[in-house]
Design an enzyme around this catalytic site. Structure first.
Site, PDB file in Angstrom:
ATOM      1  CD  GLN A 100      -2.703  -1.255   2.562  1.00 24.69           C
ATOM      2  OE1 GLN A 100      -3.628  -0.411   2.799  1.00 24.69           O
ATOM      3  NE2 GLN A 100      -2.339  -2.251   3.246  1.00 24.69           N
ATOM      4  CG  ASP A 172       3.805  -7.684 -12.005  1.00 25.84           C
ATOM      5  OD1 ASP A 172       4.905  -7.243 -12.128  1.00 25.84           O
ATOM      6  OD2 ASP A 172       3.361  -8.159 -10.843  1.00 25.84           O
ATOM      7  CE  LYS A 195       0.193  -9.563 -11.478  1.00 26.45           C
ATOM      8  NZ  LYS A 195       1.089 -10.023 -10.297  1.00 26.45           N
ATOM      9  NE  ARG A 197      -1.424  -8.558  -7.756  1.00 32.68           N
ATOM     10  CZ  ARG A 197      -1.095  -9.910  -7.302  1.00 32.68           C
ATOM     11  NH1 ARG A 197      -2.190 -10.627  -6.959  1.00 32.68           N
ATOM     12  NH2 ARG A 197       0.039 -10.214  -7.182  1.00 32.68           N
ATOM     13  CG  ASP A 221       7.157 -10.851  -7.890  1.00 30.90           C
ATOM     14  OD1 ASP A 221       7.472  -9.677  -7.847  1.00 30.90           O
ATOM     15  OD2 ASP A 221       5.925 -11.475  -7.936  1.00 30.90           O
ATOM     16  CB  THR A 226      -1.656 -16.128  -1.995  1.00 26.96           C
ATOM     17  OG1 THR A 226      -1.620 -15.278  -3.251  1.00 26.96           O
ATOM     18  CG2 THR A 226      -2.137 -15.236  -0.872  1.00 26.96           C
ATOM     19  CB  ALA A 227       2.129 -19.132  -4.240  1.00 27.20           C
ATOM     20  N   GLY A 228      -0.103 -17.066  -5.938  1.00 23.43           N
ATOM     21  CA  GLY A 228      -1.079 -17.329  -7.221  1.00 23.43           C
ATOM     22  C   GLY A 228      -0.456 -16.565  -8.310  1.00 23.43           C
ATOM     23  CB  THR A 229       1.587 -13.795  -8.946  1.00 21.19           C
ATOM     24  OG1 THR A 229       0.817 -12.823  -8.745  1.00 21.19           O
ATOM     25  CG2 THR A 229       2.459 -13.290 -10.335  1.00 21.19           C
TER      26      THR A 229
END
Length: 315
Positions: A100, A172, A195, A197, A221, A226-229
């Site tokens: 953020q 990304d 990608k 989000r 990265d 959460t390892a989604g990417t």
């Protein structure tokens, strides 16, 4: 800061193993302190040796449980400040709340700046950190910030593996600068996963820009949360003809479904550093941990001796 001031390194409960490694490289004992809680959960700190006039470094990444570890650091800094330490450097290998870093929507907070203000207000004189989520966060502080990079350590590891024809993948568009650095160090081409989000911690792969057919792909990265990417990207690369897939990051946050996703993903190896300690439940055979202790120890030594850190970035 006088050159004669003695060097002291302390740690909270976030990553004591890294702190122990750092002082071993420095050839000094770890500072004597205790960080616990009262029965109601309030954090209690005791500094068990004099620090008057000392050059104090407090090692504390903002790792899980993040809010507790931030409070530990703030209370320790306050204790050192009230004990008349000569200078207090907060050594934050992983600076949390950094995602953020701007107002993406109306009424969003900017937590990366808020934390910078709090650290300064409580008495930190300097920050030593590694691979901030966004480099411009350095500018959120009104005190000196030394920003180390894990990329030389990660690049050396992959060089030694001799993986043949490599392509480095940015997961990304925002991570292109980081991926470019690894690509340059490995003398490899670059590809980008396009990608979007739809919401935080949810990623959708749209396209892969660049040639990956028949190559070993290394996705890079700053963190894996959460390892989604990473896992979506790995599958997309496999579908587009990549021969083998590796992933690497500096900060293994690994929250929520991350471990299950990495287990199931078509990834040979996930290379991370020890800025954040892996809990027992997060340890997988395919996760390789590299140590950043030597780099932090050398940075601490140079800061203490008022020497330049610039050569640490040129290795």
């Amino acid at each position: 800061m006088a050159m004669e001031s003695r060097l002291e390194v302390f740690t909270g409960n976030a990553n004591p193993k890294l702190a122990q490694e750092i002082v071993r490289h420095l050839g000094i004992p770890l500072g004597d302190s205790w960080v616990g809680t009262f029965s109601d959960g309030e954090i209690q700190v005791r500094i068990k040796e004099t620090v008057r006039g000392a050059d104090v470094f407090v090692v504390q990444p903002f790792s899980y449980p993040i809010n507790e570890h931030i409070m530990e650091l703030l209370i320790m800094i306050d204790a050192f400040s009230r004990a008349s330490a000569g200078r207090i450097t907060a050594v934050i290998p992983y600076y949390g709340y950094a995602r953020q870093d701007r107002k993406a929507r109306s009424r969003d907070p900017i937590t990366a700046k808020m934390l910078a203000d709090i650290l300064t207000a409580v008495g930190a004189d300097r920050i030593l950190t590694m691979d901030l989520h966004a480099g411009q966060i350095q500018g959120f502080f009104n005190i000196p910030v030394d920003h180390l990079k894990a990329m030389p350590i990660i690049a050396d590891y992959f060089k030694a593996k001799e993986l043949g024809e490599i392509v480095v993948i940015s997961p990304d568009v925002g991570g292109v600068t980081r991926a470019r650095e690894l690509a340059d160090r490995l003398a490899a081409p670059l590809a980008i996963i396009d990608k979007r989000r739809p919401e935080p911690n949810v990623a959708e792969v749209m396209n892969v820009i660049g040639k990956v057919v028949g190559k070993t792909a290394i996705i890079v990265d700053d963190m894996i949360d959460t390892a989604g990417t990473i896992t979506l990207g790995a599958q997309a690369l496999l579908d587009r003809g990549a021969k083998a897939i590796y992933a690497c990051c500096t900060h293994p946050v690994l929250s929520g479904p991350a471990i299950e996703r990495l287990k199931a993903a078509p990834i040979q190896e996930v290379v991370v550093t020890n800025t954040i300690p892996l809990r027992e439940s997060q340890k997988l055979d395919k996760i390789k941990v590299l140590s950043v202790a030597t780099l932090f120890a050398e940075a601490i030594r140079r800061i203490h001796e008022n020497r330049s850190l610039s050569s640490l970035f040129d290795v």
